[in-house]
Design a protein around this motif. Structure first.
Motif, mmCIF file in Angstrom:
data_model
loop_
_atom_site.group_PDB
_atom_site.id
_atom_site.type_symbol
_atom_site.label_atom_id
_atom_site.label_comp_id
_atom_site.label_asym_id
_atom_site.label_seq_id
_atom_site.Cartn_x
_atom_site.Cartn_y
_atom_site.Cartn_z
ATOM 1 N N ARG A 69 -7.414 0.033 -8.574
ATOM 2 C CA ARG A 69 -7.052 -0.284 -9.879
ATOM 3 C C ARG A 69 -5.540 -0.230 -10.117
ATOM 4 N NH1 ARG A 69 -10.833 -3.347 -10.758
ATOM 5 N NH2 ARG A 69 -10.961 -3.197 -8.398
ATOM 6 N N ILE A 70 -5.046 0.782 -9.434
ATOM 7 C CA ILE A 70 -3.473 0.752 -9.735
ATOM 8 C C ILE A 70 -2.724 -0.294 -9.063
ATOM 9 C CG2 ILE A 70 -1.492 2.209 -9.165
ATOM 10 C CD1 ILE A 70 -3.310 4.635 -9.122
ATOM 11 N N ILE A 71 -3.131 -0.812 -8.088
ATOM 12 C CA ILE A 71 -2.394 -1.905 -7.139
ATOM 13 C C ILE A 71 -2.829 -3.274 -7.985
ATOM 14 C CG2 ILE A 71 -2.588 -3.281 -5.180
ATOM 15 C CD1 ILE A 71 -2.850 -0.800 -3.521
ATOM 16 N N LEU A 72 -3.870 -3.257 -8.611
ATOM 17 C CA LEU A 72 -4.171 -4.399 -9.365
ATOM 18 C C LEU A 72 -3.341 -4.405 -10.675
ATOM 19 C CD1 LEU A 72 -5.880 -6.944 -9.653
ATOM 20 C CD2 LEU A 72 -7.592 -5.511 -10.740
ATOM 21 N N LEU A 73 -3.173 -3.271 -11.284
ATOM 22 C CA LEU A 73 -2.489 -3.283 -12.626
ATOM 23 C C LEU A 73 -1.085 -3.543 -12.202
ATOM 24 C CD1 LEU A 73 -2.405 -2.687 -15.690
ATOM 25 C CD2 LEU A 73 -2.055 -0.229 -14.874
ATOM 26 N N LEU A 74 -0.567 -2.877 -11.126
ATOM 27 C CA LEU A 74 1.040 -3.073 -11.044
ATOM 28 C C LEU A 74 1.617 -4.348 -10.309
ATOM 29 C CD1 LEU A 74 1.993 0.721 -9.892
ATOM 30 C CD2 LEU A 74 2.092 -0.290 -12.229
ATOM 31 N N PHE A 75 0.612 -4.984 -9.553
ATOM 32 C CA PHE A 75 1.257 -5.961 -8.624
ATOM 33 C C PHE A 75 0.280 -7.168 -8.729
ATOM 34 C CE2 PHE A 75 2.179 -2.024 -6.139
ATOM 35 C CZ PHE A 75 3.357 -1.673 -6.622
ATOM 36 N N LEU A 86 -17.249 3.826 -15.908
ATOM 37 C CA LEU A 86 -16.577 2.905 -16.893
ATOM 38 C C LEU A 86 -15.912 1.673 -16.106
ATOM 39 C CD1 LEU A 86 -14.806 5.495 -19.127
ATOM 40 C CD2 LEU A 86 -16.887 4.146 -19.600
ATOM 41 N N ARG A 87 -15.805 1.703 -14.675
ATOM 42 C CA ARG A 87 -15.177 0.581 -13.996
ATOM 43 C C ARG A 87 -15.837 -0.476 -14.478
ATOM 44 N NH1 ARG A 87 -16.576 1.983 -7.644
ATOM 45 N NH2 ARG A 87 -18.698 2.180 -8.114
ATOM 46 N N GLY A 88 -15.142 -1.764 -14.629
ATOM 47 C CA GLY A 88 -15.713 -3.069 -14.932
ATOM 48 C C GLY A 88 -16.102 -3.074 -16.511
ATOM 49 N N GLN A 89 -16.123 -2.069 -17.314
ATOM 50 C CA GLN A 89 -16.277 -1.963 -18.697
ATOM 51 C C GLN A 89 -14.829 -1.936 -19.354
ATOM 52 O OE1 GLN A 89 -19.507 0.609 -20.204
ATOM 53 N NE2 GLN A 89 -20.332 0.833 -17.939
ATOM 54 N N LEU A 90 -13.901 -1.118 -18.670
ATOM 55 C CA LEU A 90 -12.520 -1.216 -19.677
ATOM 56 C C LEU A 90 -11.456 -1.833 -18.549
ATOM 57 C CD1 LEU A 90 -12.464 2.604 -20.647
ATOM 58 C CD2 LEU A 90 -12.826 0.655 -21.990
ATOM 59 N N HIS A 91 -10.364 -2.454 -19.332
ATOM 60 C CA HIS A 91 -9.454 -2.943 -18.704
ATOM 61 C C HIS A 91 -8.550 -1.909 -17.691
ATOM 62 C CE1 HIS A 91 -5.258 -4.606 -18.054
ATOM 63 N NE2 HIS A 91 -5.868 -5.861 -18.186
ATOM 64 N N GLU A 92 -8.012 -2.212 -16.495
ATOM 65 C CA GLU A 92 -7.504 -1.390 -15.591
ATOM 66 C C GLU A 92 -6.288 -0.491 -16.472
ATOM 67 O OE1 GLU A 92 -8.024 -4.424 -14.836
ATOM 68 O OE2 GLU A 92 -9.474 -4.236 -13.173
ATOM 69 N N PHE A 93 -5.698 -0.905 -17.455
ATOM 70 C CA PHE A 93 -4.698 -0.436 -18.134
ATOM 71 C C PHE A 93 -5.602 1.025 -18.840
ATOM 72 C CE2 PHE A 93 -2.296 0.844 -21.863
ATOM 73 C CZ PHE A 93 -1.135 1.281 -21.359
ATOM 74 N N PHE A 94 -6.273 0.808 -19.698
ATOM 75 C CA PHE A 94 -7.248 1.571 -20.346
ATOM 76 C C PHE A 94 -7.804 2.522 -19.741
ATOM 77 C CE2 PHE A 94 -6.753 -2.081 -23.130
ATOM 78 C CZ PHE A 94 -6.083 -1.612 -24.341
ATOM 79 N N MET A 149 -5.551 11.440 -8.019
ATOM 80 C CA MET A 149 -5.618 10.443 -9.016
ATOM 81 C C MET A 149 -5.431 9.049 -8.173
ATOM 82 S SD MET A 149 -5.974 11.149 -12.265
ATOM 83 C CE MET A 149 -5.408 9.852 -13.220
ATOM 84 N N VAL A 150 -4.711 8.885 -7.257
ATOM 85 C CA VAL A 150 -4.441 7.817 -6.295
ATOM 86 C C VAL A 150 -5.495 7.459 -5.653
ATOM 87 C CG1 VAL A 150 -2.888 6.506 -4.747
ATOM 88 C CG2 VAL A 150 -1.599 7.831 -6.634
ATOM 89 N N MET A 151 -6.118 8.529 -4.754
ATOM 90 C CA MET A 151 -7.469 8.254 -4.046
ATOM 91 C C MET A 151 -8.568 7.955 -4.578
ATOM 92 S SD MET A 151 -6.702 9.476 -0.943
ATOM 93 C CE MET A 151 -8.377 9.903 -0.419
ATOM 94 N N GLY A 202 0.729 -1.221 0.003
ATOM 95 C CA GLY A 202 0.018 0.099 -0.008
ATOM 96 C C GLY A 202 0.935 1.231 -0.043
ATOM 97 N N SER A 203 2.030 1.262 0.463
ATOM 98 C CA SER A 203 2.860 2.621 0.659
ATOM 99 C C SER A 203 3.900 2.626 -0.570
ATOM 100 C CB SER A 203 3.674 2.394 1.867
ATOM 101 O OG SER A 203 4.428 1.462 2.114
#
Length: 513
Positions: A329-335, A461-469, A322-324, A267-268
């Motif tokens: 989604r960021i954590i899921l995409l990166l890790f 749009l969450r759930g309709q687009l991939h995290e990256f897009f 943006m992070v808030m 998380g940090s």
């Protein structure tokens, strides 16, 4: 003196980018060619090397300060004696590394937790590697004063050029060593040699930049006492900072276990990355503060500090919003991890890091160089003591990683809001209302308006687009808002004229082509 603020900042970011890419590539190749065991040995050796930096005792910052105040112009002999005293203090401290290295070689089994069936040859190899690392640290450590002098000269760009070349040479050497099939020992020798040559290049740059600069074979006790009064306070500040930066992992591990440590680390990481990205810009503040303070240009310095905080706030607020919104989604995409607790810690920590960047980092650098080092040392000691105390009491009542996070945020908030910021305003004679509106409110308001657009996208749009897009769309929307705002809000009249000239020159070349 013309301050190359733009050149320093741009080369800082370019140097950071080169080090990041080089570090990723070298790490991948090390694991691939050496295996996990020898890579672990490599990591341990560099850990011991980094701990040797604790012997600096704040002398590096002292060298930066006396250089930034232009003592070399006022009295070159006194400057030479001052730097020589710092250098030979470093030499004395470096000599402590050798006996510690020999002790480590004797207890090599326990130190590296070697298996019981480790062969004598492997044990001997580990001892040789540790000895080489210790010898290199002994030689390189005293030379660490010269990069700080370049910072004091406002020539961060020279230091950055040297680092960039050094990292490219190091990367090329690693490729060659692995292509030849050589092992860890030759790799370690090469990297240490490059590090030594890098520091020597810093020395040559200092020597060419300051006419009459010499390292004297002398140690001035009176000068050293004055240096030590400043450096000891700086050292207390750095140790206090290390306590809360490193201590939180230890406390979570001791009371909550290793799994919560992993969740907290997960998380940090993004908030601390935002902090690291902001530091290349902030590094300019220390030498500028020392120079203008020595000239009693308080009003000019106050304007620079307000503008610097505004710039940091402009970018940090946008990243924070943006992070808030997109933390899970960021954590899921990166890790590739979906963890609600990690996302909550990420959001909490990004707010904390934003507060530190805007209200603590720049004021602390100014106050350190404005003869307020003792005051800062007291504040840092207060924060460290109560962070440990509150964490221990809270963990004994309820073992949870959020107890440590809460104690850290509470102590830093009190120290900053009730001590550091009021002291900054008092010393610089800032107008509070203008500071709040200009440096704090306006950039944050822009970030909140950008956040509303991004949240609307996220909600629908969450759930309709991939995290990256989804993240790419949010980033593109943020850029569309922030770039016009950069021109309208952040650039002064002279900056706008330079931008217009650059655009007209660039479009003119395109027409001719």
């Amino acid at each position: 003196m013309k301050i190359p603020f733009f050149k320093n900042t741009v080369t800082n970011y370019f140097s950071m980018f080169v080090r990041l890419v080089q570090g990723i590539l070298v790490t991948r190749w090390l694991i691939s060619h050496l295996g996990e065991a020898q890579y672990g040995l490599w990591v341990m050796l560099w850990s011991f090397f980094s701990y040797a930096l604790l012997l600096d005792l704040g002398f590096g910052v002292a060298a930066q300060k006396v250089t930034a105040t232009e003592l070399y112009k006022k009295d070159i002999e006194k400057f030479n004696h001052t730097v020589s005293s710092i250098f030979f203090s470093h030499v004395s401290m470096a000599l402590l590394i050798l006996p510690l290295t020999f002790v480590g070689m004797y207890y090599i089994r326990e130190l590296f937790h070697l298996p019981a069936d480790a062969t004598p040859e492997y044990i001997y190899f580990c001892r040789e590697a540790l000895l080489l690392s210790g010898l290199a640290a002994t030689v390189v450590f005293p030379l660490g004063v010269f990069p700080e002098i370049l910072v004091g000269l406002q020539k961060l760009y020279l230091r950055n050029y040297i680092i960039i070349v050094s990292k490219i040479v190091e990367l090329s050497g690693v490729i060659f060593i692995f292509a030849m099939g050589w092992g860890l020992f030759k790799l370690l020798f090469f990297v240490m040699m490059v590090m030594g040559l890098t520091q020597l290049a810093m020395l040559i740059s200092v020597w060419k930049s300051i006419p009459g600069f010499r390292i004297r074979l002398a140690f001035d006790k009176a000068i050293f006492k004055g240096i030590f009064r400043f450096s000891s306070a700086v050292y207390i500040i750095s140790i206090g900072r290390m306590i809360w930066e490193r201590g939180m992992f230890l406390l979570i591990s001791m009371f909550c276990g290793l799994a919560p440590v992993g969740i907290f680390q997960l998380g940090s990481r993004i908030p601390f990355l935002i902090q690291q990205i902001s530091l290349p810009y902030v590094e300019n503040i220390s030498p500028i503060s020392a120079l203008l303070h020595s000239r009693n240009r308080t009003r000019h310095l106050a304007q620079i500090l307000m503008r610097s905080i505004r710039w940091v706030n402009f970018f940090a607020a946008g990243a924070t919003v943006m992070v808030m919104i997109y933390a899970p989604r960021i954590i899921l995409l990166l890790f590739n991890v979906e963890n609600n607790e990690a996302a909550f810690i990420c959001r909490l920590m990004v707010l904390f890091v934003y507060f530190l960047l805007v209200c603590r980092v720049i004021p602390e650098k100014f106050l350190t160089m404005a003869e307020e080092h003792k005051f800062l040392a007291k504040v840092q000691s207060f924060e460290s003591f109560f962070f440990i105390l509150l964490s221990l009491v809270g963990l004994l009542i309820k073992p949870h990683e959020l107890i440590v996070v809460g104690a850290m945020i509470l102590t830093k908030f009190i120290g900053t809001a009730f001590f550091v910021m009021p002291h900054l305003i008092k010393r610089t004679q800032m107008k509070v209302i203008r500071f709040v509106l200009y440096s704090l409110f306006e950039p944050a308001l822009l970030a909140l308006s950008t956040g509303m657009v991004c949240y609307w996208q996220y909600y629908f749009l969450r759930g309709q687009l991939h995290e990256f897009f989804l993240l790419a769309l949010a980033g593109f929307s943020g850029v569309l808002i922030y770039f016009p705002a950069l021109y309208l809000m952040m650039f002064d009249h002279a900056d706008k004229i330079r931008v217009k000239k650059f655009i007209s020159k660039f479009t003119g070349k395109l027409r001719r082509a």
